[in-house]
Design a protein around this motif. Structure first.
Motif, PDB file in Angstrom:
ATOM      1  N   ALA A 187      39.730  14.020  -0.613  1.00 39.90           N
ATOM      2  CA  ALA A 187      39.342  12.606  -0.693  1.00 39.90           C
ATOM      3  C   ALA A 187      38.265  12.398  -1.753  1.00 39.90           C
ATOM      4  O   ALA A 187      38.319  11.433  -2.526  1.00 39.90           O
ATOM      5  CB  ALA A 187      38.839  12.136   0.672  1.00 39.90           C
ATOM      6  N   ALA A 188      37.310  13.314  -1.813  1.00 42.94           N
ATOM      7  CA  ALA A 188      36.233  13.205  -2.804  1.00 42.94           C
ATOM      8  C   ALA A 188      36.785  13.329  -4.217  1.00 42.94           C
ATOM      9  O   ALA A 188      36.362  12.594  -5.128  1.00 42.94           O
ATOM     10  CB  ALA A 188      35.184  14.282  -2.542  1.00 42.94           C
ATOM     11  N   ALA A 189      37.739  14.228  -4.414  1.00 39.12           N
ATOM     12  CA  ALA A 189      38.338  14.410  -5.738  1.00 39.12           C
ATOM     13  C   ALA A 189      39.112  13.166  -6.160  1.00 39.12           C
ATOM     14  O   ALA A 189      39.066  12.751  -7.326  1.00 39.12           O
ATOM     15  CB  ALA A 189      39.248  15.629  -5.731  1.00 39.12           C
ATOM     16  N   ARG A 190      39.812  12.562  -5.221  1.00 40.48           N
ATOM     17  CA  ARG A 190      40.549  11.326  -5.519  1.00 40.48           C
ATOM     18  C   ARG A 190      39.599  10.207  -5.911  1.00 40.48           C
ATOM     19  O   ARG A 190      39.860   9.432  -6.837  1.00 40.48           O
ATOM     20  CB  ARG A 190      41.379  10.908  -4.305  1.00 40.48           C
ATOM     21  N   CYS A 191      38.483  10.121  -5.198  1.00 37.64           N
ATOM     22  CA  CYS A 191      37.498   9.070  -5.504  1.00 37.64           C
ATOM     23  C   CYS A 191      36.886   9.281  -6.894  1.00 37.64           C
ATOM     24  O   CYS A 191      36.695   8.317  -7.645  1.00 37.64           O
ATOM     25  CB  CYS A 191      36.395   9.058  -4.451  1.00 37.64           C
ATOM     26  N   LYS A 199      42.489   5.696 -11.977  1.00 32.84           N
ATOM     27  CA  LYS A 199      43.844   5.990 -11.511  1.00 32.84           C
ATOM     28  C   LYS A 199      43.806   6.760 -10.196  1.00 32.84           C
ATOM     29  O   LYS A 199      42.824   7.430  -9.881  1.00 32.84           O
ATOM     30  CB  LYS A 199      44.606   6.837 -12.542  1.00 32.84           C
ATOM     31  N   THR A 200      44.899   6.653  -9.440  1.00 33.59           N
ATOM     32  CA  THR A 200      45.093   7.483  -8.264  1.00 33.59           C
ATOM     33  C   THR A 200      46.571   7.791  -8.126  1.00 33.59           C
ATOM     34  O   THR A 200      47.421   7.093  -8.702  1.00 33.59           O
ATOM     35  CB  THR A 200      44.563   6.794  -6.992  1.00 33.59           C
ATOM     36  N   VAL A 231      32.332  12.462  -0.378  1.00 28.52           N
ATOM     37  CA  VAL A 231      32.479  11.454  -1.426  1.00 28.52           C
ATOM     38  C   VAL A 231      31.131  11.166  -2.071  1.00 28.52           C
ATOM     39  O   VAL A 231      31.014  11.103  -3.305  1.00 28.52           O
ATOM     40  CB  VAL A 231      33.101  10.165  -0.857  1.00 28.52           C
ATOM     41  N   ARG A 232      30.116  11.014  -1.260  1.00 27.56           N
ATOM     42  CA  ARG A 232      28.787  10.710  -1.801  1.00 27.56           C
ATOM     43  C   ARG A 232      28.311  11.818  -2.739  1.00 27.56           C
ATOM     44  O   ARG A 232      27.743  11.546  -3.801  1.00 27.56           O
ATOM     45  CB  ARG A 232      27.782  10.486  -0.672  1.00 27.56           C
ATOM     46  N   GLU A 233      28.543  13.042  -2.365  1.00 25.57           N
ATOM     47  CA  GLU A 233      28.128  14.161  -3.210  1.00 25.57           C
ATOM     48  C   GLU A 233      28.916  14.175  -4.517  1.00 25.57           C
ATOM     49  O   GLU A 233      28.356  14.419  -5.597  1.00 25.57           O
ATOM     50  CB  GLU A 233      28.320  15.477  -2.470  1.00 25.57           C
ATOM     51  N   ALA A 234      30.210  13.887  -4.440  1.00 27.86           N
ATOM     52  CA  ALA A 234      31.072  13.938  -5.626  1.00 27.86           C
ATOM     53  C   ALA A 234      30.713  12.852  -6.647  1.00 27.86           C
ATOM     54  O   ALA A 234      30.775  13.078  -7.847  1.00 27.86           O
ATOM     55  CB  ALA A 234      32.533  13.817  -5.218  1.00 27.86           C
ATOM     56  N   VAL A 235      30.362  11.665  -6.153  1.00 27.86           N
ATOM     57  CA  VAL A 235      30.119  10.541  -7.067  1.00 27.86           C
ATOM     58  C   VAL A 235      28.615  10.275  -7.273  1.00 27.86           C
ATOM     59  O   VAL A 235      28.254   9.263  -7.887  1.00 27.86           O
ATOM     60  CB  VAL A 235      30.810   9.255  -6.574  1.00 27.86           C
TER      61      VAL A 235
END
Length: 242
Positions: A187-191, A199-200, A231-235
């Motif tokens: 989910a984090a990678a998609r975000c 894109k998704t 997600v928070r960590e990824a973005v």
């Protein structure tokens, strides 16, 4: 820049829904249920207080009047009646916001109503009619009537991407009555891709264009806290300041 938002405050009476306390530290904005698909007067006030404690902004998350179906079933309803339905719900939440000294940040329709407003002009117009009264931004999906109608009506439009929902080949959301757990890393990678590439990947395997001013996590997704944390960590480099 991006914000992380969450649909929450959806418990009702003694029935519990989601880990709102666990989610609050991971989000920037709370979309609080207004009583027609979930929540009640006690839960609305406690959710507003919890958001205030964590410095989280609060928006109204009104629904079709379908408590039994959690607002995830469509119904036929005229523009004026729907506008009144929305004004009623948003007004209830705003009373609790006023009581706690918190500003109404935005409006975001819930569930089936959100999907209907994306493709049915009279529904999108009814949402904009309600926003005319409260004069706050509207959350929605890029490339749909959310964007075209809300902006044509002069409202600030915030384009969302969903961390825990799948997209169909045409770019629409697949809204299920109950949400399944999602892999937090995936989910984090998609975000991150939605944010950096716009894109998704759909369930059909094609890439679709998406907006990502805001990333949404649902509190009733079974592992919502883990998803929000990942997600928070990824973005993190792209997060707007609270």
């Amino acid at each position: 820049m991006v914000i992380i938002n969450c649909d929450m405050g959806e418990a009702f009476g003694l029935y519990k829904m989601g880990d709102d306390e666990g989610l609050m530290p991971e989000i920037d904005v709370a979309n609080v249920a207004c009583g027609f698909h979930g929540s009640d007067f006690n839960h609305m006030r406690s959710t507003v207080r919890l958001a205030k404690l964590h410095g989280v902004k609060v928006g109204a998350h009104p629904s079709l009047p379908d408590l039994q179906g959690f607002g995830r079933r469509e119904m036929k309803i005229g523009r004026e009646e729907l506008t009144n339905c929305l004004l009623y719900q948003i007004g209830a939440l705003k009373a609790f916001l006023d009581a706690e000294g918190v500003i109404l940040n935005h409006i975001k329709p819930h569930g089936a109503l959100y999907g209907m407003a994306a493709r049915m002009e009279d529904v999108a117009e009814a949402v904009a009619d309600a926003a005319d009264v409260y004069k706050v931004p509207l959350f929605g999906m890029k490339g749909t009537l959310h964007e075209t109608v809300y902006q044509r009506r002069g409202h600030t439009f915030v384009a969302e991407y969903y961390a825990d929902l799948d997209y169909n080949a045409e770019g629409g959301l697949i809204i299920t009555r109950e949400h399944d757990a999602k892999d937090p890393t995936e989910a984090a990678a998609r975000c991150l891709r939605a944010l950096t590439e716009g894109k998704t990947r759909s369930v059909a395997g094609n890439d679709i264009a998406v907006g990502s001013d805001a990333i949404c996590v649902h509190s009733d997704t079974p592992n919502a806290v883990a998803i929000a944390q990942a997600v928070r960590e990824a973005v993190r480099p792209y997060l707007a300041a609270r």
